[in-house]
Design an enzyme around this catalytic site. Sequence first.
Site, PDB file in Angstrom:
ATOM      1  CD  GLU A 172       4.049  17.155  -9.309  1.00 49.39           C
ATOM      2  OE1 GLU A 172       3.556  16.730  -8.309  1.00 49.39           O
ATOM      3  OE2 GLU A 172       3.819  18.062  -9.942  1.00 49.39           O
ATOM      4  CD1 TRP A 183       3.081  20.165  -6.457  1.00 48.33           C
ATOM      5  CD2 TRP A 183       1.553  20.514  -4.707  1.00 48.33           C
ATOM      6  NE1 TRP A 183       2.252  20.968  -6.927  1.00 48.33           N
ATOM      7  CE2 TRP A 183       1.216  21.184  -5.874  1.00 48.33           C
ATOM      8  CE3 TRP A 183       0.860  20.401  -3.600  1.00 48.33           C
ATOM      9  CZ2 TRP A 183       0.166  22.083  -5.885  1.00 48.33           C
ATOM     10  CZ3 TRP A 183      -0.395  21.271  -3.721  1.00 48.33           C
ATOM     11  CH2 TRP A 183      -0.507  22.164  -4.808  1.00 48.33           C
ATOM     12  CD1 TRP A 188     -18.315  15.237   6.074  1.00 45.18           C
ATOM     13  CD2 TRP A 188     -17.929  14.569   4.289  1.00 45.18           C
ATOM     14  NE1 TRP A 188     -17.547  15.899   5.782  1.00 45.18           N
ATOM     15  CE2 TRP A 188     -17.074  15.654   4.733  1.00 45.18           C
ATOM     16  CE3 TRP A 188     -17.722  14.232   2.815  1.00 45.18           C
ATOM     17  CZ2 TRP A 188     -15.822  16.206   3.907  1.00 45.18           C
ATOM     18  CZ3 TRP A 188     -16.627  14.659   2.039  1.00 45.18           C
ATOM     19  CH2 TRP A 188     -15.873  15.669   2.575  1.00 45.18           C
ATOM     20  CG  ASN A 227      -0.580  12.176  -8.455  1.00 44.05           C
ATOM     21  OD1 ASN A 227      -0.947  12.454  -7.085  1.00 44.05           O
ATOM     22  ND2 ASN A 227      -0.948  13.313  -9.225  1.00 44.05           N
ATOM     23  CD1 TRP A 230     -11.939  15.178   4.170  1.00 45.17           C
ATOM     24  CD2 TRP A 230     -10.055  14.538   4.832  1.00 45.17           C
ATOM     25  NE1 TRP A 230     -11.647  16.020   5.165  1.00 45.17           N
ATOM     26  CE2 TRP A 230     -10.460  15.497   5.790  1.00 45.17           C
ATOM     27  CE3 TRP A 230      -9.003  13.614   5.079  1.00 45.17           C
ATOM     28  CZ2 TRP A 230      -9.409  15.836   6.682  1.00 45.17           C
ATOM     29  CZ3 TRP A 230      -8.165  13.782   6.332  1.00 45.17           C
ATOM     30  CH2 TRP A 230      -8.607  15.210   6.928  1.00 45.17           C
ATOM     31  CD1 TRP A 260      -5.874  10.610   1.435  1.00 47.34           C
ATOM     32  CD2 TRP A 260      -8.122  10.818   0.720  1.00 47.34           C
ATOM     33  NE1 TRP A 260      -6.267   9.512   0.615  1.00 47.34           N
ATOM     34  CE2 TRP A 260      -7.481   9.431   0.431  1.00 47.34           C
ATOM     35  CE3 TRP A 260      -9.464  10.977   0.318  1.00 47.34           C
ATOM     36  CZ2 TRP A 260      -8.048   8.344  -0.324  1.00 47.34           C
ATOM     37  CZ3 TRP A 260     -10.062   9.936  -0.325  1.00 47.34           C
ATOM     38  CH2 TRP A 260      -9.405   8.731  -0.750  1.00 47.34           C
TER      39      TRP A 260
HETATM   40  C1  FAD Z   1      -5.623  11.316  -2.191  1.00 46.52           C
HETATM   41  C2  FAD Z   1      -3.959  11.260  -2.334  1.00 46.52           C
HETATM   42  C3  FAD Z   1      -2.984  10.600  -1.582  1.00 46.52           C
HETATM   43  C4  FAD Z   1      -1.843  10.713  -1.413  1.00 46.52           C
HETATM   44  N1  FAD Z   1      -0.896  10.148  -0.543  1.00 46.52           N
HETATM   45  C5  FAD Z   1       0.489  10.132  -0.680  1.00 46.52           C
HETATM   46  C6  FAD Z   1       1.269   9.458   0.514  1.00 46.52           C
HETATM   47  O1  FAD Z   1       0.575   8.889   1.326  1.00 46.52           O
HETATM   48  N2  FAD Z   1       2.375   9.554   0.293  1.00 46.52           N
HETATM   49  C7  FAD Z   1       3.238  10.258  -0.943  1.00 46.52           C
HETATM   50  O2  FAD Z   1       4.286  10.151  -0.992  1.00 46.52           O
HETATM   51  N3  FAD Z   1       2.430  10.814  -1.990  1.00 46.52           N
HETATM   52  C8  FAD Z   1       1.177  10.670  -1.805  1.00 46.52           C
HETATM   53  N4  FAD Z   1       0.323  11.419  -2.489  1.00 46.52           N
HETATM   54  C9  FAD Z   1       1.143  12.034  -3.876  1.00 46.52           C
HETATM   55  C10 FAD Z   1       1.347  11.326  -4.862  1.00 46.52           C
HETATM   56  O3  FAD Z   1       0.288  10.541  -5.455  1.00 46.52           O
HETATM   57  C11 FAD Z   1       2.631  10.523  -4.862  1.00 46.52           C
HETATM   58  O4  FAD Z   1       3.644  10.939  -4.256  1.00 46.52           O
HETATM   59  C12 FAD Z   1       3.114   9.690  -6.297  1.00 46.52           C
HETATM   60  O5  FAD Z   1       2.351   9.101  -6.880  1.00 46.52           O
HETATM   61  C13 FAD Z   1       4.402   8.911  -5.918  1.00 46.52           C
HETATM   62  O6  FAD Z   1       4.838   8.632  -7.044  1.00 46.52           O
HETATM   63  P1  FAD Z   1       6.051   8.861  -7.791  1.00 46.52           P
HETATM   64  O7  FAD Z   1       7.019   8.767  -6.722  1.00 46.52           O
HETATM   65  O8  FAD Z   1       6.191   8.161  -8.960  1.00 46.52           O
HETATM   66  O9  FAD Z   1       6.057  10.273  -8.277  1.00 46.52           O
HETATM   67  P2  FAD Z   1       6.819  11.249  -9.140  1.00 46.52           P
HETATM   68  O10 FAD Z   1       5.622  11.993 -10.063  1.00 46.52           O
HETATM   69  O11 FAD Z   1       7.847  10.711  -9.587  1.00 46.52           O
HETATM   70  O12 FAD Z   1       7.231  12.470  -8.051  1.00 46.52           O
HETATM   71  C14 FAD Z   1       8.385  12.575  -7.378  1.00 46.52           C
HETATM   72  C15 FAD Z   1       8.133  12.991  -6.047  1.00 46.52           C
HETATM   73  O13 FAD Z   1       7.600  13.931  -5.865  1.00 46.52           O
HETATM   74  C16 FAD Z   1       6.490  13.589  -4.693  1.00 46.52           C
HETATM   75  N5  FAD Z   1       5.270  14.071  -5.233  1.00 46.52           N
HETATM   76  C17 FAD Z   1       4.802  13.796  -6.264  1.00 46.52           C
HETATM   77  N6  FAD Z   1       3.499  14.231  -6.479  1.00 46.52           N
HETATM   78  C18 FAD Z   1       3.035  14.688  -5.024  1.00 46.52           C
HETATM   79  C19 FAD Z   1       2.124  15.200  -4.516  1.00 46.52           C
HETATM   80  N7  FAD Z   1       0.955  15.313  -5.187  1.00 46.52           N
HETATM   81  N8  FAD Z   1       1.930  15.522  -3.249  1.00 46.52           N
HETATM   82  C20 FAD Z   1       3.130  15.373  -2.538  1.00 46.52           C
HETATM   83  N9  FAD Z   1       4.337  14.923  -3.012  1.00 46.52           N
HETATM   84  C21 FAD Z   1       4.367  14.501  -4.292  1.00 46.52           C
HETATM   85  C22 FAD Z   1       6.796  12.330  -4.019  1.00 46.52           C
HETATM   86  O14 FAD Z   1       7.665  12.339  -3.011  1.00 46.52           O
HETATM   87  C23 FAD Z   1       7.266  11.540  -5.369  1.00 46.52           C
HETATM   88  O15 FAD Z   1       7.998  10.378  -4.918  1.00 46.52           O
HETATM   89  C24 FAD Z   1      -1.124  11.475  -2.577  1.00 46.52           C
HETATM   90  C25 FAD Z   1      -1.803  12.054  -3.581  1.00 46.52           C
HETATM   91  C26 FAD Z   1      -3.136  11.833  -3.232  1.00 46.52           C
HETATM   92  C27 FAD Z   1      -4.153  12.221  -4.465  1.00 46.52           C
END
Ligand code: FAD
Length: 482
Positions: free
Chosen positions: A282, A285, A313, A349, A367, A390
């Site tokens: 993650e 990502w 759209w 997420n 989006w 997005w």
């Molecule tokens: C539509 C949409 C918009 C999003 N916008 C953002 C945003 O503006 N900022 C943001 O940080 N994340 C965004 N995310 C990704 C993700 O939802 C969040 O990073 C995550 O929910 C953060 O929670 P956590 O720190 O507990 O994640 P954990 O599951 O604990 O993951 C650890 C770290 O990995 C990174 N990570 C995890 N999932 C993703 C992912 N899918 N994409 C990129 N990095 C990821 C984050 O830095 C996160 O803190 C978005 C996802 C979607 C579907």
Amino acid sequence: MSKTDPGRACAIVWLRNDLRLADNPALQAAIEAGFVPVCVYLHAPGEEGEWPPGAASDAWRHRSLAALDADLRARGSRLLLRHGPSEAALAGLVRETGATAVFWNRKYEPATQARDAGIKRRLKEQGIQAESFNAALLFEPWSLATQQGGPYKVFTPFWRNALGQWRLPVLRHAPERLPALARELAGLPLDALGLKPAPDWDRGFWETWQPGEAGAHEALEVFTDGALRGYRSERDRPDRVGTSLLSPHLHFGEIAPWRIAASLEQGRTAANGADVDAFLRELGWREFAWHLLHHFPQTTTQNLNSRFADFQWARQDPAQLQAWREGRTGVPIVDAGMRELWHTGYMHNRVRMIVASWLTKHMRQHWLQGARWFWDTLVDADLASNTLGWQWVAGTGADAAPYFRVFNPVTQARKFDPDARYITRWVPELSALPTGARFAPWESPELRARLAPAYPAMPMVDLAQGRDAALAAYKRSSPPPR
Ligand SMILES: Cc1cc2nc3c(=O)[nH]c(=O)nc-3n(C[C@H](O)[C@H](O)[C@H](O)COP(=O)(O)OP(=O)(O)OC[C@H]3O[C@@H](n4cnc5c(N)ncnc54)[C@H](O)[C@@H]3O)c2cc1C
């Protein structure tokens, strides 16, 4: 205050999204070169191009700056606050202090990259040592390339390459003491930056979050001692605390990603190895998102996949959009997510994917409508991850879910929130319904009318019709050029 002899040279340490003292390469460089570091934060939202920080980000930054200033003061220094324009403010500070060097950690948003490159060039032309460092990423966006030398568009090979080059940098504790200038420099009070919301609509945020470096380290500890075990399976469950909640801390640079990775690696065991790998993926990502944004800077507003250039759209419907924002769509899991976002500045997420799919497929709204709302309301709003998220859900991006994969929000809710605990927490007007009826209350109209009269009788868009209309629009759009 440990006042330093006036003859000692000083360096400006320009802090931005690296609001920490441990593992801070710019600060470290200043100290190691023997400079007195003058730590400054310059408020210049107008320099962030089309994406100046949103309201929730401002609310977080206000607290994070306060925490950083307190941490610096505890070590004999302080955080100087000034208004931009950044270049003029830096030039002013160099003149006032006689600084011979300016150090900062890199930001990778297209607008700030261009600004910083210009500032660096002009500082150097004036004979000032100007140096920037990586504080935010495991791999800077240009450091990984495909075998043909181009950017990656698919995550798995990107991450495979990254893992092959995996080297953890040495960890650096926060300095115990910091030298300070003999004379006080004039700075703004924090409130003058206008970051703090008034009225305090953000008060719900702070039930969940503690901005600042100490809060970041605590979040990491809580995660490694708790939800890490089982992360691989639990990370999709919005009804549980199954993830790290580190995203805003990472965004603001309150903790280095390599410290998080190192901490997980240190605690790796046979029992949690798969969870550690899933978590690192993650983080991968996040790295991929910055890689994409660097190589495709136009994607903050334009589809990466050209197939969507003429996609139809739906016409913008302000009332429907407002209902989505406020969590009044009539689809419980969507409403729960949007209300969680409003109350906490965060959304799980899995639910981000569900609400984004609802907006871009069932409502067929562009989006960008969703990306802009998230940008304003998320405390972890991050240009790279938000753009990737997005475009991924909308099907318009790199390595995206195909557009024809339309999430059914009811099936998703039944699978990932099986006891409707998440739904009930955020949509309490459904709590009198039997659990099984809370996922799709319109399927039990009499019960809904009697036990949940305040909740919409029908979803704003019929699930089957919305899906069919989305797929029909997709079929009408041009296939990608050969
Ligand atoms: C539509 C949409 C918009 C999003 N916008 C953002 C945003 O503006 N900022 C943001 O940080 N994340 C965004 N995310 C990704 C993700 O939802 C969040 O990073 C995550 O929910 C953060 O929670 P956590 O720190 O507990 O994640 P954990 O599951 O604990 O993951 C650890 C770290 O990995 C990174 N990570 C995890 N999932 C993703 C992912 N899918 N994409 C990129 N990095 C990821 C984050 O830095 C996160 O803190 C978005 C996802 C979607 C579907």
